[in-house]
Write a protein that holds these residues in place. Structure first.
Motif, short mmCIF file in Angstrom:
data_model
loop_
_atom_site.label_atom_id
_atom_site.label_comp_id
_atom_site.label_asym_id
_atom_site.label_seq_id
_atom_site.Cartn_x
_atom_site.Cartn_y
_atom_site.Cartn_z
N ARG A 1 0.84 -1.20 0.00
CA ARG A 1 0.00 0.00 0.00
C ARG A 1 0.87 1.25 0.00
NH1 ARG A 1 -3.89 0.44 5.03
NH2 ARG A 1 -5.06 -1.09 3.80
N ASP A 2 0.49 2.22 -0.84
CA ASP A 2 1.15 3.53 -0.86
C ASP A 2 2.66 3.42 -0.96
OD1 ASP A 2 -1.40 4.43 -0.52
OD2 ASP A 2 -1.16 4.99 1.59
N GLY A 3 3.12 2.47 -1.79
CA GLY A 3 4.55 2.36 -2.04
C GLY A 3 5.34 1.59 -1.00
N ALA A 4 4.68 0.90 -0.07
CA ALA A 4 5.39 0.16 0.97
C ALA A 4 4.56 -1.04 1.41
CB ALA A 4 5.70 1.06 2.16
N PHE A 5 5.22 -2.02 2.02
CA PHE A 5 4.52 -3.17 2.54
C PHE A 5 3.94 -2.85 3.91
CE2 PHE A 5 7.69 -5.00 -0.33
CZ PHE A 5 6.87 -5.78 -1.13
N VAL A 6 2.74 -3.33 4.16
CA VAL A 6 2.12 -3.15 5.47
C VAL A 6 2.79 -4.09 6.45
CG1 VAL A 6 -0.02 -3.38 6.78
CG2 VAL A 6 -0.07 -2.42 4.46
N GLU A 7 3.27 -3.54 7.54
CA GLU A 7 3.96 -4.33 8.55
C GLU A 7 2.99 -4.73 9.65
OE1 GLU A 7 6.96 -5.33 8.22
OE2 GLU A 7 7.58 -4.11 6.51
N GLY A 8 3.41 -5.73 10.43
CA GLY A 8 2.61 -6.15 11.56
C GLY A 8 1.54 -7.16 11.17
N TYR B 1 4.87 2.03 -7.84
CA TYR B 1 5.21 3.45 -7.95
C TYR B 1 5.39 4.10 -6.59
CZ TYR B 1 3.79 2.93 -12.81
OH TYR B 1 3.68 2.53 -14.11
N GLN B 2 6.21 5.13 -6.57
CA GLN B 2 6.37 6.01 -5.42
C GLN B 2 5.63 7.32 -5.73
OE1 GLN B 2 7.95 4.94 -2.62
NE2 GLN B 2 8.32 2.99 -3.66
N ASP C 1 6.86 9.62 -8.56
CA ASP C 1 6.70 9.20 -9.95
C ASP C 1 5.52 9.90 -10.61
OD1 ASP C 1 8.86 7.42 -9.78
OD2 ASP C 1 7.58 5.86 -8.94
N TYR C 2 4.46 10.16 -9.84
CA TYR C 2 3.27 10.80 -10.40
C TYR C 2 3.56 12.23 -10.81
CZ TYR C 2 0.71 6.77 -8.67
OH TYR C 2 0.25 5.50 -8.46
N ALA C 3 4.24 12.98 -9.95
CA ALA C 3 4.56 14.37 -10.28
C ALA C 3 5.55 14.45 -11.43
CB ALA C 3 5.11 15.08 -9.05
#
Length: 612
Positions: A368-375, A584-585, A588-590
């Protein structure tokens, strides 16, 4: 642009009603931007406020729900559902591969063009959703990084929507015009301006886009070769997370079934395989599987601390290559994306009882949002655009496709391709409807409504599927905000805004530039395409009338400017949709969108000034 006489230099006296209405509108806009309150609730509260303050009558307030705009919007959603359910994804992938003839550049061009063409008749997110499975498969076969293509695909869908009426913001602009007594837009009225802009944008995405986007990312290596299960395991970093533990003879787990043991809840982990002492194994084991002493559990997400394992009688062991237990001829490992209007959005995996209700399919990881959800991912509320790594029986994974809550990508190994026999029927009805709408521009709503009914009569879509395909939140939000134009005129707010803008901005061209660029900025802040149009179109029309300009030109400028939601992943749902699959990060969109947005904004002003 034709010359009109400017408004009188005397500025109208400010009324309390106008000030209150503009304050309410500002509050609604801020609420839309914050995204903390559902947009449809904001619109309904705003509508009630206008009724109670006497700015609109109850009949005027509720007229939006039965307007032509609602009929057109609902028909467009039905078309979207029919094409989505007809199994186009696989056909599209095969066709794109055939057309490209093995040439990468030709394949990229075909994908971008297809995305833009689809968004002429179905909404942007649905166009991307229909394309995503087939496109990712075509990219994998041609060894093209998806990071070079998926964001341009999402952007191309916005560009295609500029050339037709069947885009939410364009429908809103047309309805506000009709509401104010002006000629509404026809199906192809946007084509002379939106068409050239779309072609310019597609050329930019094809020639310049790949240079601005990353070549590699952790999320797209799966398409660059290797066996998919191993590739997905690397991408989602499963190698560092998978652990193994053996059941001790005195363990309370001995003799219990996997489901009754409660081990998933106790450890907060997923049992992806059970390896018996005789070497036999069960990947994605069923809840009814009986556990015995000496069984080795391959676990995803074991908590730290030996005391937790001791409590259930497990001893950790080192197992060579535990990722080999992720897939088998019976068990698959695939990636999926949470769709718009998914029943899963806003709920946790535990609340959904996901594994129990979906035939043993487990969610191993969330991106999600360029990163893995932890926990503990079981306690994380799912969101639209989340990329999920799924493991489970292939038959259960196949069953997820028709539900529409998830879009499975990389699904070639699931066999049993979706049925596509209704695709020709749906396409014939759609084309006939669009041709009739062009021939009968004054009857656009009834023509599109007839086409939607034909989709149901010829069973291109079941009734239940049609209701589910309609984004009722968008329908309510638009209907609730449509009376704003009436309130602006009745309170005198339109007159005062027009006088103020003429005094401080200038003539028609200056005002056109202002509304275009103001909408471009606002559309990056308000999620989705409808909210900026609902706020800006009534004001633009009112100001145009006040200064003697052509209101259709101003309405079109605002509507087209709302199709530039390209600078952040959150400015439009279609941007968020490709974030996970493309890896994507935010930046990248901008990087891709900013030059294009500037070109489009100046292009809107220039083309409308020439036409006017």
């Amino acid at each position: 642009m034709s010359r009109h006489r400017a408004a009188a230099s005397t500025i109208s006296p400010v009324t309390i009603s106008a000030v209150v209405l503009l304050v309410l509108l500002a509050c609604a806009t801020i609420a839309f931007a914050s995204d903390r309150i559902p947009a449809d609730i904001i619109a309904l509260v705003f509508l009630l406020a206008m009724i109670f303050l006497g700015y609109v009558t109850p009949a005027e307030a509720f007229a939006g729900f039965s307007s032509d705009a609602m009929v057109i919007l609902i028909a467009a959603f039905v078309f979207t559902g029919a094409l989505t359910r007809s199994g186009l994804s696989q056909k599209i992938g095969q066709t794109l591969l055939a057309v490209s003839a093995g040439k990468r550049g030709l394949l990229r061009g075909a994908i971008l063009t297809t995305s833009a063409m689809f968004s002429l008749v179905i909404n942007n997110v649905a166009a991307t959703a229909v394309l995503l499975p087939g496109v990712t498969e075509a990219l994998r076969r041609r060894r093209i990084p998806p990071s070079k293509v998926l964001l341009p695909v999402a952007t191309a869908s916005q560009l295609g929507g500029m050339a037709t009426l069947l885009t939410t913001s364009n429908i809103v602009a047309s309805e506000v015009l009709r509401q104010r007594g002006f000629e509404p837009f026809g199906l192809m009225d946007f084509l002379p301006v939106g068409g050239p802009l779309a072609l310019i944008g597609l050329a930019y995405l094809y020639f310049v886009g790949p240079r601005l986007l990353p070549r590699t990312s952790s999320m797209h290596k799966r398409l660059l070769g290797g066996k998919q299960p191993r590739s997905l395991a690397r991408i989602y970093e499963l190698r560092r997370r998978l652990q193994s533990a053996r059941i001790r003879p005195a363990s309370p787990l001995v003799g219990a079934t996997l489901g009754a043991s409660g081990i998933a809840q106790i450890l907060g982990s997923v049992v992806i395989a059970v390896v018996h002492p005789d070497g036999s194994q069960r990947r994605a084991p069923e809840p009814a599987l009986k556990l015995e002493a000496g069984d080795v559990l391959v676990l995803d997400g074991v908590p730290s601390g030996q005391d937790v394992l001791d409590a259930v009688g497990l001893e950790p062991i080192r197992m060579k290559k535990p990722t080999r237990y992720l897939a088998s001829p019976r068990v698959g490992l695939v990636e999926a994306v949470v769709t718009p209007r998914s029943r899963f959005a806003g709920k946790t995996l535990k609340q959904l009882s996901f594994r129990e209700n979906h035939g043993g399919v487990s969610v191993l990881s969330i991106y999600r949002d360029g990163a893995f959800v932890e926990g503990a991912i079981g306690d994380v509320a799912l969101k639209f655009g989340d990329a999920l790594l799924l493991q489970g029986p292939r038959s259960a994974l196949r069953a997820l496709r028709p539900e529409g809550d998830l879009i499975l990508i990389g699904q070639e190994d699931l066999e049993q391709a979706p049925r596509t026999e209704k695709t020709p029927r749906a396409m014939i009805i759609l084309i006939a409807t669009l041709v009739a709408a062009v021939i009968l521009p004054s009857s656009t709503a009834i023509v599109l409504f007839s086409g939607a009914v034909a989709m149901l009569l010829f069973r291109c879509l079941q009734t239940e599927e049609a209701y589910r395909a309609i984004d009722w939140k968008s329908v309510v939000m638009i209907a609730g905000m449509l009376p704003l134009g009436i309130a602006l005129g009745r309170t005198g707010a339109a007159e005062q805004l027009g006088d103020f803008m003429v005094a401080h901005i200038g003539g028609e061209l200056g005002l056109l530039v202002f509304f275009t660029f103001a909408t471009v900025i606002l559309t990056q802040l308000l999620p989705g395409g409808a909210a900026p149009a609902l706020v800006m179109v009534p004001i633009a029309i009112s100001v145009a009338v006040r200064v003697g300009a052509d209101p259709r030109v101003f309405a079109m400028a605002v509507a087209l400017a709302t199709s530039t939601s390209m600078l952040t992943p959150f400015s439009h749902p279609v941007n968020l949709f490709v974030m996970g699959p493309g890896g994507y990060q935010f930046r990248d969109y901008a990087r891709l969108g900013l030059p294009l947005v500037i070109v489009l904004a100046f292009g809107i002003v220039g083309l409308l000034a020439i036409r006017g």
